[in-house]
Design a protein around this motif. Structure first.
Motif, PDB file in Angstrom:
ATOM      1  N   ALA A 176     -11.857 -37.722  66.229  1.00 54.71           N
ATOM      2  CA  ALA A 176     -11.266 -37.450  67.538  1.00 54.71           C
ATOM      3  C   ALA A 176     -11.807 -38.349  68.636  1.00 54.71           C
ATOM      4  CB  ALA A 176     -11.482 -35.982  67.921  1.00 54.71           C
ATOM      5  N   MET A 177     -12.797 -39.169  68.311  1.00 53.68           N
ATOM      6  CA  MET A 177     -13.391 -39.999  69.368  1.00 53.68           C
ATOM      7  C   MET A 177     -12.568 -41.248  69.634  1.00 53.68           C
ATOM      8  SD  MET A 177     -17.141 -41.690  69.791  1.00 53.68           S
ATOM      9  CE  MET A 177     -18.031 -40.704  70.969  1.00 53.68           C
ATOM     10  N   LYS A 178     -12.178 -41.401  70.902  1.00 54.59           N
ATOM     11  CA  LYS A 178     -11.413 -42.590  71.300  1.00 54.59           C
ATOM     12  C   LYS A 178     -12.369 -43.777  71.429  1.00 54.59           C
ATOM     13  CE  LYS A 178      -7.564 -41.510  74.185  1.00 54.59           C
ATOM     14  NZ  LYS A 178      -7.113 -41.374  75.565  1.00 54.59           N
ATOM     15  N   PRO A 179     -11.963 -44.918  70.931  1.00 52.10           N
ATOM     16  CA  PRO A 179     -12.855 -46.081  71.055  1.00 52.10           C
ATOM     17  C   PRO A 179     -12.825 -46.672  72.461  1.00 52.10           C
ATOM     18  CG  PRO A 179     -10.882 -46.655  69.805  1.00 52.10           C
ATOM     19  CD  PRO A 179     -10.750 -45.212  70.174  1.00 52.10           C
ATOM     20  N   ASP A 180     -13.252 -45.872  73.444  1.00 51.49           N
ATOM     21  CA  ASP A 180     -13.281 -46.336  74.840  1.00 51.49           C
ATOM     22  C   ASP A 180     -14.655 -46.913  75.158  1.00 51.49           C
ATOM     23  OD1 ASP A 180     -10.723 -45.520  75.317  1.00 51.49           O
ATOM     24  OD2 ASP A 180     -11.267 -43.611  76.232  1.00 51.49           O
ATOM     25  N   GLY A 181     -14.757 -48.215  75.189  1.00 50.34           N
ATOM     26  CA  GLY A 181     -16.012 -48.848  75.594  1.00 50.34           C
ATOM     27  C   GLY A 181     -16.966 -49.095  74.438  1.00 50.34           C
ATOM     28  N   ALA A 182     -17.994 -49.862  74.752  1.00 48.13           N
ATOM     29  CA  ALA A 182     -18.928 -50.327  73.724  1.00 48.13           C
ATOM     30  C   ALA A 182     -19.747 -49.187  73.110  1.00 48.13           C
ATOM     31  CB  ALA A 182     -19.870 -51.369  74.331  1.00 48.13           C
ATOM     32  N   ASP A 183     -20.119 -48.225  73.951  1.00 44.47           N
ATOM     33  CA  ASP A 183     -20.951 -47.121  73.470  1.00 44.47           C
ATOM     34  C   ASP A 183     -20.204 -46.282  72.439  1.00 44.47           C
ATOM     35  OD1 ASP A 183     -23.310 -45.479  73.552  1.00 44.47           O
ATOM     36  OD2 ASP A 183     -22.087 -43.988  74.602  1.00 44.47           O
TER      37      ASP A 183
ATOM     38  N   ARG B  21     -20.916 -45.769  68.323  1.00 44.57           N
ATOM     39  CA  ARG B  21     -21.007 -44.474  67.645  1.00 44.57           C
ATOM     40  C   ARG B  21     -20.020 -44.395  66.492  1.00 44.57           C
ATOM     41  NH1 ARG B  21     -23.012 -39.868  69.439  1.00 44.57           N
ATOM     42  NH2 ARG B  21     -24.508 -40.103  71.076  1.00 44.57           N
ATOM     43  N   ILE B  22     -18.806 -44.872  66.772  1.00 41.80           N
ATOM     44  CA  ILE B  22     -17.763 -44.851  65.752  1.00 41.80           C
ATOM     45  C   ILE B  22     -18.212 -45.695  64.558  1.00 41.80           C
ATOM     46  CG2 ILE B  22     -15.406 -45.611  65.228  1.00 41.80           C
ATOM     47  CD1 ILE B  22     -14.711 -44.721  68.162  1.00 41.80           C
TER      48      ILE B  22
ATOM     49  N   GLU C  31      -7.282 -40.910  62.494  1.00 41.19           N
ATOM     50  CA  GLU C  31      -7.702 -40.880  63.890  1.00 41.19           C
ATOM     51  C   GLU C  31      -6.721 -40.044  64.685  1.00 41.19           C
ATOM     52  OE1 GLU C  31      -8.292 -44.957  64.988  1.00 41.19           O
ATOM     53  OE2 GLU C  31      -9.837 -45.122  63.434  1.00 41.19           O
ATOM     54  N   ARG C  32      -7.243 -39.043  65.341  1.00 46.00           N
ATOM     55  CA  ARG C  32      -6.371 -38.135  66.079  1.00 46.00           C
ATOM     56  C   ARG C  32      -7.106 -37.650  67.319  1.00 46.00           C
ATOM     57  NH1 ARG C  32      -1.125 -36.592  64.691  1.00 46.00           N
ATOM     58  NH2 ARG C  32      -0.566 -34.828  65.989  1.00 46.00           N
TER      59      ARG C  32
ATOM     60  N   LEU D 175     -13.325 -32.021  60.951  1.00 46.69           N
ATOM     61  CA  LEU D 175     -12.898 -32.427  62.283  1.00 46.69           C
ATOM     62  C   LEU D 175     -14.134 -32.814  63.089  1.00 46.69           C
ATOM     63  CD1 LEU D 175     -10.838 -32.640  64.644  1.00 46.69           C
ATOM     64  CD2 LEU D 175     -11.279 -30.230  65.080  1.00 46.69           C
ATOM     65  N   GLU D 176     -14.176 -34.096  63.465  1.00 42.58           N
ATOM     66  CA  GLU D 176     -15.342 -34.638  64.182  1.00 42.58           C
ATOM     67  C   GLU D 176     -14.845 -35.293  65.463  1.00 42.58           C
ATOM     68  OE1 GLU D 176     -19.242 -35.607  64.576  1.00 42.58           O
ATOM     69  OE2 GLU D 176     -18.825 -35.488  62.453  1.00 42.58           O
ATOM     70  N   CYS D 177     -15.069 -34.739  66.605  1.00 44.69           N
ATOM     71  CA  CYS D 177     -15.709 -33.456  66.821  1.00 44.69           C
ATOM     72  C   CYS D 177     -15.009 -32.746  67.979  1.00 44.69           C
ATOM     73  CB  CYS D 177     -17.196 -33.632  67.140  1.00 44.69           C
ATOM     74  SG  CYS D 177     -17.447 -34.557  68.665  1.00 44.69           S
ATOM     75  N   LEU D 178     -15.290 -31.485  68.114  1.00 43.29           N
ATOM     76  CA  LEU D 178     -14.667 -30.632  69.124  1.00 43.29           C
ATOM     77  C   LEU D 178     -14.887 -31.107  70.566  1.00 43.29           C
ATOM     78  CD1 LEU D 178     -13.033 -28.006  69.134  1.00 43.29           C
ATOM     79  CD2 LEU D 178     -15.174 -26.761  69.337  1.00 43.29           C
ATOM     80  N   PRO D 179     -16.109 -31.496  70.957  1.00 45.54           N
ATOM     81  CA  PRO D 179     -16.306 -31.958  72.334  1.00 45.54           C
ATOM     82  C   PRO D 179     -15.431 -33.163  72.705  1.00 45.54           C
ATOM     83  CG  PRO D 179     -18.411 -31.490  71.330  1.00 45.54           C
ATOM     84  CD  PRO D 179     -17.380 -31.403  70.237  1.00 45.54           C
ATOM     85  N   ASN D 180     -15.227 -34.077  71.759  1.00 46.08           N
ATOM     86  CA  ASN D 180     -14.343 -35.218  72.023  1.00 46.08           C
ATOM     87  C   ASN D 180     -12.895 -34.777  72.153  1.00 46.08           C
ATOM     88  OD1 ASN D 180     -15.738 -37.761  72.175  1.00 46.08           O
ATOM     89  ND2 ASN D 180     -16.442 -37.338  70.113  1.00 46.08           N
ATOM     90  N   LEU D 181     -12.497 -33.920  71.236  1.00 47.19           N
ATOM     91  CA  LEU D 181     -11.125 -33.431  71.263  1.00 47.19           C
ATOM     92  C   LEU D 181     -10.842 -32.726  72.591  1.00 47.19           C
ATOM     93  CD1 LEU D 181      -8.493 -32.927  69.663  1.00 47.19           C
ATOM     94  CD2 LEU D 181      -9.533 -30.814  68.811  1.00 47.19           C
ATOM     95  N   LEU D 182     -11.778 -31.899  73.023  1.00 44.47           N
ATOM     96  CA  LEU D 182     -11.594 -31.166  74.277  1.00 44.47           C
ATOM     97  C   LEU D 182     -11.528 -32.128  75.470  1.00 44.47           C
ATOM     98  CD1 LEU D 182     -11.362 -28.547  75.906  1.00 44.47           C
ATOM     99  CD2 LEU D 182     -13.863 -28.420  75.933  1.00 44.47           C
ATOM    100  N   ALA D 183     -12.412 -33.126  75.482  1.00 46.59           N
ATOM    101  CA  ALA D 183     -12.395 -34.101  76.583  1.00 46.59           C
ATOM    102  C   ALA D 183     -11.052 -34.820  76.607  1.00 46.59           C
ATOM    103  CB  ALA D 183     -13.541 -35.097  76.423  1.00 46.59           C
ATOM    104  N   ASN D 184     -10.537 -35.184  75.441  1.00 46.93           N
ATOM    105  CA  ASN D 184      -9.234 -35.874  75.383  1.00 46.93           C
ATOM    106  C   ASN D 184      -8.108 -34.974  75.897  1.00 46.93           C
ATOM    107  OD1 ASN D 184     -10.607 -37.965  74.182  1.00 46.93           O
ATOM    108  ND2 ASN D 184     -10.003 -37.420  72.095  1.00 46.93           N
ATOM    109  N   GLU D 185      -8.131 -33.714  75.463  1.00 45.80           N
ATOM    110  CA  GLU D 185      -7.070 -32.793  75.903  1.00 45.80           C
ATOM    111  C   GLU D 185      -7.145 -32.548  77.407  1.00 45.80           C
ATOM    112  OE1 GLU D 185      -4.573 -32.088  74.250  1.00 45.80           O
ATOM    113  OE2 GLU D 185      -4.988 -31.498  72.171  1.00 45.80           O
TER     114      GLU D 185
END
Lengths: 108, 176
Positions: B33-40, B44-45, B61-62, B77-87
């Motif tokens: 669920a982690m978007k590849p936004d930026g180097a950091d 991680r990805i 990737e979702r 599902l990795e991970c809930l905090p990313n999914l929530l931030a995206n939503e």
């Protein structure tokens, strides 16, 4: 006395209500009481003693010390004091419960 | 079977969760669920990709709307905090008002389709810091989701320094 701790929004209040009923003598938010005392120039340890002397059934206090040490002196002292007073309550408590994802984990 | 894995960042929860998911069979889907936004984020990805290389995951990737995902294998599902931030915060997301129910429903639906699902979440509320209103709202919704998923889960683990502590087993809290 049962001492209940855990991070913000983990469901401490709900856990206490569901497991011990709503009719218990509960002090909810010891970390806030400590903060208010400090902000008003009172000794948080005196406030803590007052609470203990009142013999509550349950004391709920948030866990606040698992982040970066704050630059701000007041914030730093508050965090430290919440930790110290939590240790004090936990030592006197019959049971200590840490709530994680709404689940009570018995530490003591 | 629904398993929830929580713990601080860097606690080793992902490694544990991956192995837990692999116990369900050879074909396991990894929902990233982690978007590849930026180097950091990219770093991680890359770290997670390297960690699961050779483990045989099929990666999907979702970033939002997991409800409509059609996965018929066991999954993680990795991970809930990313999914929530995206939503909550990304343009494709369903927004702050709908995020909690949307995700809770999404996980319920996904678990049904997958049969066995491992959800990785995070502990973000133990630093004593009060953030801006949007972040506090995010923390509150994440806390609420963690509880909802823990309630529905068969097993819940908190991983500390790489050590998994089982706090719910066979649908019951096993520590108190």
């Amino acid at each position: 006395m049962i001492f209940v701790t855990g991070g913000a929004y983990v469901g401490k209040t709900e856990y206490v209500k569901n497991n011990f009923g709503a009719d218990k003598k509960t002090v909810n938010g010891l970390h806030k009481i400590i903060r208010d005392a400090m902000a008003n120039g009172l000794s948080p340890y005196d406030e803590a003693e007052k609470i203990l002397a009142d013999n509550p059934d349950i004391v709920i206090c948030a866990e606040v010390g698992s982040g970066i040490v704050p630059l701000d002196a007041f914030e730093r002292e508050w965090r430290e004091t919440v930790g110290r007073i939590s240790c004090m309550f936990a030592e006197k408590a019959d049971a200590v419960i840490r709530v994680v994802c709404g689940i009570g984990v018995k530490l003591k | 079977m629904l398993i929830l894995v929580t713990g601080a960042s860097g606690s080793g929860k992902s490694g544990f969760a991956e192995n837990a998911a692999l116990q369900f069979g050879q074909h396991v889907t990894y929902i990233a669920a982690m978007k590849p936004d930026g180097a950091d984020a990219q770093k991680r990805i890359d770290r997670h990709r390297a960690m699961r290389q050779g483990k045989g995951f099929h990666t999907v990737e979702r970033y939002t709307d997991i409800k409509s995902l059609d996965v018929r294998t066991p999954a993680i599902l990795e991970c809930l905090p990313n999914l929530l931030a995206n939503e909550m915060f990304s343009p494709e997301g369903c927004g702050a008002e709908n995020a909690e129910n949307e995700i809770a429903e999404g996980i319920r639906t996904l678990a049904e389709k997958c049969g066995n699902l491992v959800v990785v979440t995070d502990e973000v509320g133990s630093d004593g810091v009060t953030y801006d209103a949007a972040t506090e709202k995010y923390k509150k919704i994440l806390g609420s989701l963690n509880r909802r998923i823990a309630r529905a889960a068969d097993e819940v683990y908190e991983v500390v320094c790489g050590v998994p502590m089982k706090i719910k087993q066979e649908g019951r809290s096993c520590t108190y």
